[in-house]
Design an enzyme around this catalytic site. Structure first.
Site, PDB file in Angstrom:
ATOM      1  N   GLU A 200      11.229  -4.530  11.569  1.00  0.00           N
ATOM      2  CA  GLU A 200      10.756  -3.465  10.681  1.00  0.00           C
ATOM      3  C   GLU A 200       9.513  -2.827  11.294  1.00  0.00           C
ATOM      4  O   GLU A 200       8.565  -3.523  11.653  1.00  0.00           O
ATOM      5  CB  GLU A 200      10.397  -4.031   9.302  1.00  0.00           C
ATOM      6  CG  GLU A 200       9.998  -2.940   8.323  1.00  0.00           C
ATOM      7  CD  GLU A 200       9.550  -3.475   6.965  1.00  0.00           C
ATOM      8  OE1 GLU A 200       8.736  -4.403   6.929  1.00  0.00           O
ATOM      9  OE2 GLU A 200      10.008  -2.942   5.938  1.00  0.00           O
TER      10      GLU A 200
ATOM     11  N   GLU B 150      13.785  -5.947  -9.405  1.00  0.00           N
ATOM     12  CA  GLU B 150      12.935  -5.124 -10.257  1.00  0.00           C
ATOM     13  C   GLU B 150      13.829  -4.060 -10.882  1.00  0.00           C
ATOM     14  O   GLU B 150      14.894  -3.734 -10.363  1.00  0.00           O
ATOM     15  CB  GLU B 150      11.818  -4.460  -9.438  1.00  0.00           C
ATOM     16  CG  GLU B 150      10.768  -5.481  -9.035  1.00  0.00           C
ATOM     17  CD  GLU B 150       9.493  -4.905  -8.472  1.00  0.00           C
ATOM     18  OE1 GLU B 150       9.557  -3.935  -7.697  1.00  0.00           O
ATOM     19  OE2 GLU B 150       8.422  -5.453  -8.788  1.00  0.00           O
TER      20      GLU B 150
ATOM     21  N   VAL C 137       7.680  -9.684   4.790  1.00  0.00           N
ATOM     22  CA  VAL C 137       8.415 -10.955   4.728  1.00  0.00           C
ATOM     23  C   VAL C 137       7.472 -12.129   5.025  1.00  0.00           C
ATOM     24  O   VAL C 137       7.470 -13.140   4.317  1.00  0.00           O
ATOM     25  CB  VAL C 137       9.593 -10.952   5.725  1.00  0.00           C
ATOM     26  CG1 VAL C 137      10.259 -12.318   5.787  1.00  0.00           C
ATOM     27  CG2 VAL C 137      10.611  -9.889   5.341  1.00  0.00           C
TER      28      VAL C 137
ATOM     29  N   LYS D 153      -3.121  -7.465  -8.446  1.00  0.00           N
ATOM     30  CA  LYS D 153      -3.945  -7.225  -7.266  1.00  0.00           C
ATOM     31  C   LYS D 153      -3.264  -6.173  -6.392  1.00  0.00           C
ATOM     32  O   LYS D 153      -2.241  -6.431  -5.762  1.00  0.00           O
ATOM     33  CB  LYS D 153      -4.138  -8.495  -6.435  1.00  0.00           C
ATOM     34  CG  LYS D 153      -5.210  -8.270  -5.374  1.00  0.00           C
ATOM     35  CD  LYS D 153      -5.177  -9.280  -4.256  1.00  0.00           C
ATOM     36  CE  LYS D 153      -4.235  -8.902  -3.142  1.00  0.00           C
ATOM     37  NZ  LYS D 153      -4.558  -7.657  -2.426  1.00  0.00           N
TER      38      LYS D 153
ATOM     39  N   GLU E 196       9.725  -8.759  -3.367  1.00  0.00           N
ATOM     40  CA  GLU E 196      10.260  -7.477  -2.873  1.00  0.00           C
ATOM     41  C   GLU E 196       9.708  -7.287  -1.471  1.00  0.00           C
ATOM     42  O   GLU E 196       8.546  -6.919  -1.294  1.00  0.00           O
ATOM     43  CB  GLU E 196       9.805  -6.333  -3.795  1.00  0.00           C
ATOM     44  CG  GLU E 196      10.366  -6.416  -5.208  1.00  0.00           C
ATOM     45  CD  GLU E 196      11.843  -6.108  -5.280  1.00  0.00           C
ATOM     46  OE1 GLU E 196      12.398  -5.533  -4.312  1.00  0.00           O
ATOM     47  OE2 GLU E 196      12.468  -6.469  -6.283  1.00  0.00           O
TER      48      GLU E 196
ATOM     49  N   GLU F  76      -5.636  -3.957  -0.757  1.00  0.00           N
ATOM     50  CA  GLU F  76      -7.052  -3.601  -0.561  1.00  0.00           C
ATOM     51  C   GLU F  76      -7.196  -2.236   0.094  1.00  0.00           C
ATOM     52  O   GLU F  76      -8.258  -1.630   0.064  1.00  0.00           O
ATOM     53  CB  GLU F  76      -7.755  -4.689   0.256  1.00  0.00           C
ATOM     54  CG  GLU F  76      -7.219  -4.936   1.669  1.00  0.00           C
ATOM     55  CD  GLU F  76      -6.017  -5.891   1.704  1.00  0.00           C
ATOM     56  OE1 GLU F  76      -5.295  -5.998   0.691  1.00  0.00           O
ATOM     57  OE2 GLU F  76      -5.808  -6.525   2.770  1.00  0.00           O
TER      58      GLU F  76
ATOM     59  N   CYS G 191      10.168   0.736   2.187  1.00  0.00           N
ATOM     60  CA  CYS G 191      10.813  -0.544   2.483  1.00  0.00           C
ATOM     61  C   CYS G 191      12.321  -0.421   2.691  1.00  0.00           C
ATOM     62  O   CYS G 191      12.903  -1.148   3.479  1.00  0.00           O
ATOM     63  CB  CYS G 191      10.532  -1.529   1.366  1.00  0.00           C
ATOM     64  SG  CYS G 191      10.971  -0.888  -0.255  1.00  0.00           S
TER      65      CYS G 191
ATOM     66  N   TRP H 263       0.797  -1.237   0.000  1.00  0.00           N
ATOM     67  CA  TRP H 263       0.000   0.000   0.000  1.00  0.00           C
ATOM     68  C   TRP H 263       0.823   1.278   0.000  1.00  0.00           C
ATOM     69  O   TRP H 263       0.271   2.374  -0.029  1.00  0.00           O
ATOM     70  CB  TRP H 263      -0.967   0.022   1.182  1.00  0.00           C
ATOM     71  CG  TRP H 263      -0.379  -0.422   2.501  1.00  0.00           C
ATOM     72  CD1 TRP H 263      -0.603  -1.614   3.119  1.00  0.00           C
ATOM     73  CD2 TRP H 263       0.517   0.300   3.360  1.00  0.00           C
ATOM     74  NE1 TRP H 263       0.104  -1.687   4.306  1.00  0.00           N
ATOM     75  CE2 TRP H 263       0.792  -0.522   4.477  1.00  0.00           C
ATOM     76  CE3 TRP H 263       1.103   1.562   3.297  1.00  0.00           C
ATOM     77  CZ2 TRP H 263       1.639  -0.126   5.518  1.00  0.00           C
ATOM     78  CZ3 TRP H 263       1.955   1.958   4.333  1.00  0.00           C
ATOM     79  CH2 TRP H 263       2.210   1.119   5.421  1.00  0.00           C
ATOM     80  N   ASN H 264       2.150   1.185   0.077  1.00  0.00           N
ATOM     81  CA  ASN H 264       2.898   2.438   0.265  1.00  0.00           C
ATOM     82  C   ASN H 264       3.147   3.213  -1.029  1.00  0.00           C
ATOM     83  O   ASN H 264       3.171   4.429  -1.026  1.00  0.00           O
ATOM     84  CB  ASN H 264       4.199   2.179   1.031  1.00  0.00           C
ATOM     85  CG  ASN H 264       5.113   1.224   0.314  1.00  0.00           C
ATOM     86  OD1 ASN H 264       4.689   0.452  -0.542  1.00  0.00           O
ATOM     87  ND2 ASN H 264       6.382   1.264   0.669  1.00  0.00           N
TER      88      ASN H 264
HETATM   89  P1  NAD Z   1       1.429  -7.173   3.182  1.00  0.00           P
HETATM   90  O1  NAD Z   1       2.380  -8.283   3.084  1.00  0.00           O
HETATM   91  O2  NAD Z   1       0.514  -7.097   4.336  1.00  0.00           O
HETATM   92  O3  NAD Z   1       0.485  -7.132   1.890  1.00  0.00           O
HETATM   93  C1  NAD Z   1       1.016  -7.057   0.576  1.00  0.00           C
HETATM   94  C2  NAD Z   1       0.002  -7.588  -0.407  1.00  0.00           C
HETATM   95  O4  NAD Z   1      -0.165  -8.988  -0.208  1.00  0.00           O
HETATM   96  C3  NAD Z   1      -1.401  -6.981  -0.274  1.00  0.00           C
HETATM   97  O5  NAD Z   1      -1.912  -6.774  -1.568  1.00  0.00           O
HETATM   98  C4  NAD Z   1      -2.167  -8.078   0.447  1.00  0.00           C
HETATM   99  O6  NAD Z   1      -3.553  -8.055   0.197  1.00  0.00           O
HETATM  100  C5  NAD Z   1      -1.538  -9.319  -0.154  1.00  0.00           C
HETATM  101  N1  NAD Z   1      -1.659 -10.551   0.628  1.00  0.00           N
HETATM  102  C6  NAD Z   1      -1.896 -10.698   1.958  1.00  0.00           C
HETATM  103  N2  NAD Z   1      -1.898 -12.007   2.283  1.00  0.00           N
HETATM  104  C7  NAD Z   1      -1.644 -12.710   1.134  1.00  0.00           C
HETATM  105  C8  NAD Z   1      -1.506 -14.089   0.815  1.00  0.00           C
HETATM  106  N3  NAD Z   1      -1.618 -15.032   1.754  1.00  0.00           N
HETATM  107  N4  NAD Z   1      -1.238 -14.435  -0.442  1.00  0.00           N
HETATM  108  C9  NAD Z   1      -1.082 -13.488  -1.403  1.00  0.00           C
HETATM  109  N5  NAD Z   1      -1.215 -12.166  -1.174  1.00  0.00           N
HETATM  110  C10 NAD Z   1      -1.485 -11.776   0.086  1.00  0.00           C
HETATM  111  O7  NAD Z   1       2.312  -5.850   3.049  1.00  0.00           O
HETATM  112  P2  NAD Z   1       1.818  -4.330   3.203  1.00  0.00           P
HETATM  113  O8  NAD Z   1       1.501  -4.103   4.638  1.00  0.00           O
HETATM  114  O9  NAD Z   1       0.806  -4.022   2.168  1.00  0.00           O
HETATM  115  O10 NAD Z   1       3.132  -3.508   2.800  1.00  0.00           O
HETATM  116  C11 NAD Z   1       4.159  -3.195   3.705  1.00  0.00           C
HETATM  117  C12 NAD Z   1       5.331  -4.138   3.513  1.00  0.00           C
HETATM  118  O11 NAD Z   1       5.756  -4.125   2.159  1.00  0.00           O
HETATM  119  C13 NAD Z   1       6.544  -3.760   4.336  1.00  0.00           C
HETATM  120  O12 NAD Z   1       7.092  -4.921   4.920  1.00  0.00           O
HETATM  121  C14 NAD Z   1       7.506  -3.206   3.300  1.00  0.00           C
HETATM  122  O13 NAD Z   1       8.853  -3.292   3.645  1.00  0.00           O
HETATM  123  C15 NAD Z   1       7.166  -4.008   2.096  1.00  0.00           C
HETATM  124  N6  NAD Z   1       7.579  -3.329   0.852  1.00  0.00           N
HETATM  125  C16 NAD Z   1       8.660  -3.804   0.156  1.00  0.00           C
HETATM  126  C17 NAD Z   1       9.091  -3.150  -1.000  1.00  0.00           C
HETATM  127  C18 NAD Z   1      10.295  -3.629  -1.777  1.00  0.00           C
HETATM  128  O14 NAD Z   1      10.448  -3.242  -2.933  1.00  0.00           O
HETATM  129  N7  NAD Z   1      11.159  -4.446  -1.212  1.00  0.00           N
HETATM  130  C19 NAD Z   1       8.389  -2.032  -1.464  1.00  0.00           C
HETATM  131  C20 NAD Z   1       7.291  -1.594  -0.745  1.00  0.00           C
HETATM  132  C21 NAD Z   1       6.888  -2.249   0.416  1.00  0.00           C
END
Ligand code: NAD
Length: 487
Positions: free
Chosen positions: A384, A461, A228, A174, A248, A177, A282, A150-151
């Site tokens: 984190e 990426e 993670v 996707k 990522e 949400e 991130c 979402w960021n």
């Molecule tokens: P999240 O893992 O909660 O959700 C990410 C996505 O995964 C959402 O679309 C969510 O609906 C979906 N999801 C949830 N459960 C799932 C499942 N079981 N199977 C498939 N999809 C599922 O992460 P978040 O809270 O949206 O984002 C924050 C995290 O993202 C932080 O840890 C941040 O470091 C990381 N992030 C990493 C990068 C990078 O490039 N490395 C960039 C941005 C954010």
């Protein structure tokens, strides 16, 4: 008053679900509901797959120069609509408009342009074998899934779809949400640019819809951005059909400030790497290691600039440079970490509270927060937080700094601030991280591959190598002489 309603975007148009299930999206800057979005039920999911399968047949054989031309048009449209798209991102994410206008859409458009330009450069090889010969073809994988955090909603959708589409794949995306609008807007732009219907479909939902994508046997690859723990579930699920994955994930990145660093530049790096996008990045350098001899000078300037130059408020106000946490549960999580920091003995130097700016009452704001005298075993130093919470740690010598910087299962980013060029290279080469900055922090141009070491990710990426991750090599052996057989 009923809220505006958005639907899934399938086969070039909006599609209603049958279940009637919706998710309400909040504006983090005010805490108010802004729209509802329909969840992709089975009807929508099946339509997404059917449309992607059919679109792949034509897109895969569309000449690369033609695909490039279309994608370049999409990048131009993104730039043309920059301000309006940036406002959608601000409403969904709570980040400041001054950032979204300069960064989010532009960096998405850059990556689409980059991969559009690379698309026609994909070539196979040919080698003579003394009469017979073989050649290779770079073929697309098929239907790829993109799952976003979402960021940076629109940027993530662009970064995932650009190499996939450039290489001739189709994508079902996707978004989170909590921030679904950006991907829908991108889907509309792709259609306007001439991307055929079904090449980029958007399905909406939470982890369940995400999990459906990771299990589906027709999907060849999943590119995921998120936590993670979620990433691990995605990899496990994708393994059931042996899908290719790009991950990522999160980080707990170190910034090493040596005694010969330009202190103002080091403070800029630390602030950018903790307070940009109100800490929800991130790659953030949430562990700032400062040489003990420059600690006082560093802290003095850091605290002064943090207390004087950061302005929280209505994210739509162009003068505001610090926005709101994505949601109330996330705000609570960040506040819990701050409490743990205090309890475990870190010294709270500034911040540590929620705020309610006059022009953004009801928003989910946390003050920019700095802890000093941190130690490696503290929870705030190990985990984190994904909020504006900086931990400052002191070190005595280079080897110690490197060892402590690497003492984490994560390895997304790392940085070194020093005027000594030899030290800069020597130290950076020993840091276990995929994205490194010397005397800088945060820039991520389309040309530069990004991704994590250790538990921060798999694959990359951006950069030239990413296009290869969206193709598979077919070898074709050409028999030019009589085929000998013992049978
Ligand atoms: P999240 O893992 O909660 O959700 C990410 C996505 O995964 C959402 O679309 C969510 O609906 C979906 N999801 C949830 N459960 C799932 C499942 N079981 N199977 C498939 N999809 C599922 O992460 P978040 O809270 O949206 O984002 C924050 C995290 O993202 C932080 O840890 C941040 O470091 C990381 N992030 C990493 C990068 C990078 O490039 N490395 C960039 C941005 C954010």
């Amino acid at each position: 008053m009923s809220l505006p309603r958005l639907q899934n975007f399938i086969d070039g148009q909006f599609m209603a679900n049958k279940s009637g299930e919706t998710i309400t999206v909040l504006n983090p800057g005010t805490g108010e509901a802004i729209y509802e979005i329909e969840v992709a039920d089975e009807t929508v999911q099946q339509a997404a797959i059917k449309s992607a399968r059919s679109a792949f047949k034509d897109w895969a054989v569309t000449p690369a120069v033609e695909r490039a031309r279309i994608l370049h048009r999409a990048a131009a449209l993104l730039r043309e609509h920059n301000d309006e798209l940036a406002k959608h991102e601000v409403l969904d994410t709570g980040k400041p408009l001054q950032e979204a206008r300069e960064v989010d859409v532009v960096t998405g458009a850059d990556v689409i342009e980059f991969f559009a330009s690379l698309a026609p450069t994909q070539v196979g090889q040919q080698q003579d074998l003394g009469g017979d010969f073989y050649y290779t073809r770079k073929e697309p994988l098929g239907i790829c899934a993109g799952i976003g955090a979402w960021n940076y909603p629109i940027q993530i959708a662009c970064w995932k779809s650009a190499p996939a589409l450039a290489a001739g794949n189709v994508m079902i995306f996707k978004p989170s949400e909590e921030t679904p609008r950006g991907a829908i807007e991108l889907a509309k732009i792709y259609i306007e640019a001439g991307v055929p219907a079904g090449v980029f479909n958007v399905v909406i939902g939470d982890g369940e819809v995400g999990q459906w994508l990771t299990q589906h046997e027709d999907i060849e690859k999943v590119s995921f951005t998120g936590e993670v723990a979620t990433g691990r579930k995605v990899v496990e699920s994708a393994a059931s059909t042996l899908k290719d994955v790009t991950m990522e994930l999160g980080g707990k990145s170190p910034l090493l400030v040596f005694e010969d660093a330009d202190i103002s530049q080091a403070v800029s790096a630390a602030m950018l790497g903790n307070f940009f996008t109100q800490g929800e990045v991130c790659t953030n350098c949430t562990r700032v290691f400062v040489h003990e001899s420059v600690m006082d000078a560093f802290m003095d300037e850091l605290v002064e600039r943090t207390t004087k130059n950061i302005r929280a408020g209505d994210p739509m106000d162009p003068d505001v440079n610090f926005g709101a946490m994505i949601s109330k549960p996330h705000l609570d999580l960040v506040m819990d970490y701050i409490e743990k920091g205090k309890k475990e003995g870190a010294r709270l130097v500034t911040g540590g509270n929620t705020i309610s700016p006059d022009d953004a009452k009801g928003g989910f704001f946390v003050e920019p927060t700095i802890f000093a005298d941190c130690t490696d075993d503290m929870t705030i130093v190990k985990e984190e937080i994904f909020g504006p919470v900086m931990s400052v740690l002191s070190f005595r010598d280079e080897d110690e700094a490197i060892r402590r910087a690497n003492n984490t299962p994560l390895g997304l980013a790392a940085g070194v601030m020093t005027q000594n060029v030899t030290r800069a290279h020597r130290v950076i080469h020993q840091l276990q991280a995929g994205i490194c900055w010397v005397n800088s922090w945060g820039a991520s141009p389309a040309e530069m591959p990004v991704g994590g070491y250790k538990m921060s990710g798999i694959g990359r990426e951006n950069g030239i190598e990413t296009l290869n991750q969206y193709t598979q090599t077919k070898s074709v052996y050409m028999g030019m002489v009589e085929l000998e057989s013992p049978f």
